[in-house]
Motif scaffolding. Structure first.
Motif, short mmCIF file in Angstrom:
data_model
loop_
_atom_site.label_atom_id
_atom_site.label_comp_id
_atom_site.label_asym_id
_atom_site.label_seq_id
_atom_site.Cartn_x
_atom_site.Cartn_y
_atom_site.Cartn_z
N ILE A 49 3.02 1.29 4.60
CA ILE A 49 3.30 1.63 3.20
C ILE A 49 3.80 0.40 2.45
N GLU A 50 4.70 -0.36 3.07
CA GLU A 50 5.23 -1.57 2.42
C GLU A 50 4.11 -2.58 2.18
N GLN A 51 3.23 -2.74 3.14
CA GLN A 51 2.13 -3.69 2.94
C GLN A 51 1.18 -3.23 1.84
N GLN A 52 0.91 -1.94 1.77
CA GLN A 52 0.04 -1.45 0.70
C GLN A 52 0.67 -1.71 -0.66
N TYR A 53 1.98 -1.55 -0.75
CA TYR A 53 2.69 -1.85 -1.99
C TYR A 53 2.55 -3.34 -2.33
N GLU A 54 2.72 -4.21 -1.32
CA GLU A 54 2.59 -5.65 -1.54
C GLU A 54 1.17 -6.01 -2.00
N ILE A 55 0.18 -5.32 -1.47
CA ILE A 55 -1.21 -5.57 -1.89
C ILE A 55 -1.40 -5.16 -3.34
N VAL A 56 -0.89 -3.99 -3.70
CA VAL A 56 -0.99 -3.51 -5.08
C VAL A 56 -0.28 -4.46 -6.04
N GLN A 57 0.83 -5.04 -5.60
CA GLN A 57 1.59 -5.97 -6.44
C GLN A 57 1.03 -7.40 -6.39
N ASN A 58 -0.10 -7.59 -5.71
CA ASN A 58 -0.74 -8.89 -5.55
C ASN A 58 0.15 -9.92 -4.85
N ARG A 61 -3.06 -10.30 0.12
CA ARG A 61 -4.45 -9.93 -0.16
C ARG A 61 -4.94 -8.77 0.68
N LYS A 62 -4.51 -8.71 1.95
CA LYS A 62 -5.02 -7.64 2.81
C LYS A 62 -3.97 -7.22 3.83
N TRP A 63 -4.25 -6.10 4.45
CA TRP A 63 -3.35 -5.52 5.44
C TRP A 63 -3.31 -6.40 6.69
N ASP A 64 -2.10 -6.76 7.11
CA ASP A 64 -1.88 -7.57 8.30
C ASP A 64 -1.62 -6.61 9.48
N LYS A 65 -2.66 -6.36 10.27
CA LYS A 65 -2.57 -5.41 11.38
C LYS A 65 -1.58 -5.87 12.45
N MET A 66 -1.52 -7.16 12.69
CA MET A 66 -0.59 -7.67 13.70
C MET A 66 0.85 -7.43 13.28
N ARG A 67 1.14 -7.56 12.01
CA ARG A 67 2.48 -7.28 11.50
C ARG A 67 2.84 -5.82 11.76
N THR A 68 1.91 -4.91 11.49
CA THR A 68 2.16 -3.49 11.74
C THR A 68 2.32 -3.22 13.23
N TYR A 69 1.50 -3.89 14.04
CA TYR A 69 1.64 -3.75 15.49
C TYR A 69 3.05 -4.17 15.94
#
Length: 197
Positions: A49-58, A61-69
């Motif tokens: 959710i936090e990453q999607q917010y960061e993407i929306v706020q520019n 650029r994209k979801w970092d899967k390793m960060r979520t892992y």
């Protein structure tokens, strides 16, 4: 009267019986695995959710899967700590007297909260192959912000948890409250990373 019979039939159905069985297996027989699964899922979802917010706020650029892992794995280690913390607090201070509940809340905030924050940053430091100085700096620079925020959220939440919630559902309740906190934790942990990208 017709609705009452319909509801009674639903409550006696095989589907409800199977749900009850699954709930009993998850929250009795395999409680540690259930609690760890819930904690890791909450950490993963909070980071997503936090990453999607960061993407929306520019901000990225994209979801970092390793960060979520990595956040998911940190949820596993913190979930184990929370599971045993609640277990031993109930042994040390049984019952629901106000005195015991206040002791549990204070121990949770003064002892367990800093341990969870240290374990969180420690798990991520191992996964990210950070050195000791980086870990120490992160705990000092970011840990106090999480600890301060925990004092705003957890004492009232834990009063409810220790007074009303049955012991086997404490980590589940904790993670329902924690989803918002997991979003904030992800933000604090990766705040500089996002601004640098």
């Amino acid at each position: 009267m017709h609705y009452a019979r319909y509801i009674f039939r639903i409550l006696q159905s095989k589907a409800v019986a199977q749900c009850h069985y699954v709930g009993r297996v998850l929250f009795s027989k395999h409680l540690l695995l259930t609690n760890v699964g819930i904690s890791s899922f909450s950490s993963a979802l909070g980071d997503f959710i936090e990453q999607q917010y960061e993407i929306v706020q520019n901000e990225k650029r994209k979801w970092d899967k390793m960060r979520t892992y990595n956040m998911t794995v940190s949820g596993i280690t913190v979930g184990i700590l929370c599971h045993y913390t609640y277990y031993y607090l109930d042994i040390l201070y049984p019952g629901r007297t106000l005195r015991n509940i206040i002791k549990k809340v204070l121990i949770d905030q003064i002892v367990c909260s800093p341990l969870c924050i240290g374990l969180f940053f420690g798990t991520l430091a191992v996964l990210e192959k950070s050195d000791w100085d980086t870990y120490k700096d992160e705990v000092i620079e970011k840990g106090w912000r999480l600890y301060f925020a925990e004092w705003m959220v957890w004492p009232p939440a834990q009063l409810v948890n220790f007074y009303i919630v049955p012991p086997k559902f404490r980590v589940l309740y904790d993670n329902l409250i924690s989803l918002g906190f997991d979003i904030y934790t992800s933000y604090i942990k990766h705040e500089v990373d996002s601004k640098e990208n």
